[in-house]
Design a protein around this motif. Structure first.
Motif, PDB file in Angstrom:
ATOM      1  N   ASP A  78     -21.989   3.195 -13.105  1.00 48.73           N
ATOM      2  CA  ASP A  78     -21.056   3.841 -13.873  1.00 48.73           C
ATOM      3  C   ASP A  78     -20.869   3.700 -14.946  1.00 48.73           C
ATOM      4  N   TRP A  79     -21.791   2.747 -15.755  1.00 43.26           N
ATOM      5  CA  TRP A  79     -21.780   2.686 -17.312  1.00 43.26           C
ATOM      6  C   TRP A  79     -23.080   2.023 -18.147  1.00 43.26           C
ATOM      7  N   PRO A  83     -21.836  -4.054 -19.208  1.00 41.14           N
ATOM      8  CA  PRO A  83     -21.814  -2.522 -19.977  1.00 41.14           C
ATOM      9  C   PRO A  83     -22.037  -2.980 -21.095  1.00 41.14           C
TER      10      PRO A  83
END
Length: 353
Positions: free
Chosen positions: A13-14, A156
């Protein structure tokens, strides 16, 4: 059963860390194997090879711990430390390099700001202890995380840290080295590559403060400081640290930094500095005394001065001050004078012998 490796892969998600923004060598060393054969080349060419220079000599933006225990992908989570910026794994052994990117790179040769360098050295030593780092890893070269030869677990893009972000969790684990003496510091930072810089800088700085006033040519001063730094690097730093001595380029840059700073800020010889300090210290002490303390000091000073006078000086002082006013005092002075005269006679006899 889900492994730590699975967790890294599933979290998508990053965006990953933009490695090239934090990798700072302009013309890095690079090679095909970790055992040598490194050559300087452009950044573009270097990134096509599996091993690259980690940081510029005078600057550190990547803090690297080399873990050989087969748990590089999970040991950070077990220790309770912040998520790494990335981990470059050996896909077979699961050993690898655990890397934290710094938000603000640390300048290793800044003579005016040593706090960040000192803290970085403590962080490196603490990470080595907690993450079971290889104490023989010198930190000059590293696995290229963008190369297919390594399995890289990317953190991330926001996994970029201030020194405090790394120091605080180590401190909570009681793994951030603390020391009071130079000997303690050298022992506790012996596994830190930056610790060598800290120790050599401190040795060279203290030596240069005493010697600066003896030189009036900058070129001569630069050379003598660099020579001293190199001597201490070979004789003391090398044997004291697990990474061995600093490279010649690092020593020269450190020596130049110390020489330049002292040249600009120190203009007295060591004896002149001591004289100035003594004078200021005496003035400060006198200023703090009360009237009674000053009187007492004056009285004691008078007694000390009197004890140092010769017989003739004592007699002269007695005549001027009218202090010899009784037969008993005159007799005491006569005996004292005789005593001093006999001492002078004996001393003269010994000299003639």
């Amino acid at each position: 059963m889900q492994t730590e490796l699975d967790e890294w892969e599933l979290d998508a998600d990053w965006l990953p860390l933009p490695f090239e923004e934090h990798w700072l060598p302009r013309r890095p060393l690079a090679g095909k194997t970790k055992h040598g054969g490194y050559y300087r080349m452009s950044r573009e060419r270097a990134l096509k090879l599996p091993y690259i220079e980690s940081n510029p000599l005078a600057l550190k933006s990547l803090v690297i711990t080399d873990h050989d225990g087969g748990m590089a992908d999970e040991i950070v989570a077990h220790a309770g430390l912040p998520q790494p910026s990335y981990v470059a794994l050996n896909p077979i052994t699961r050993s690898g390099q655990i890397v934290y990117a710094l938000e603000t790179p640390v300048i290793l040769t800044d003579a005016a700001r040593r706090g960040p360098v000192n803290l970085l050295a403590r962080i490196e030593a603490g990470l080595n202890d907690v993450l079971a780092g290889d104490v023989a890893y010198g930190g000059r070269t590293t696995k290229n995380p963008t190369h297919v030869e390594h399995l890289t677990l990317w953190g991330p893009e926001h996994a970029v840290y201030k020194l405090k972000d790394l120091a605080d969790p180590l401190d909570r684990l009681k793994a951030l080295p603390k020391f009071k003496t130079t000997t303690e510091r050298r022992k506790k930072l012996r596994t830190s590559g930056t610790g060598r810089n800290v120790d050599l800088f401190d040795l060279t700085r203290k030596w240069s403060y005493r010697r600066r006033g003896d030189y009036d040519q900058l070129t001569s001063w630069l050379q003598v400081v660099q020579d001293y730094a190199w001597d201490r690097n070979v004789e003391l730093i090398g044997p004291a640290f697990t990474n061995g001595p600093l490279l010649a380029g690092e020593v020269n840059q450190l020596g130049r930094s110390v020489a330049t700073w002292t040249w600009r800020h120190i203009h007295h010889t060591f004896s002149e500095i001591q004289t100035i300090r003594g004078r200021k210290g005496g003035q400060a002490t006198t200023a703090k005394l009360t009237a009674d303390e000053l009187t007492e000091r004056s009285r004691k000073g008078g007694r000390i001065t009197t004890a140092k006078l010769t017989a003739g000086e004592l007699a002269e002082r007695g005549r001027k001050g009218g202090q010899v006013s009784s037969e008993a005092k005159r007799e005491a002075n006569r005996v004292r004078a005789t005593k001093y005269d006999m001492g002078a006679i004996v001393a003269a006899a010994l000299e003639e012998a």
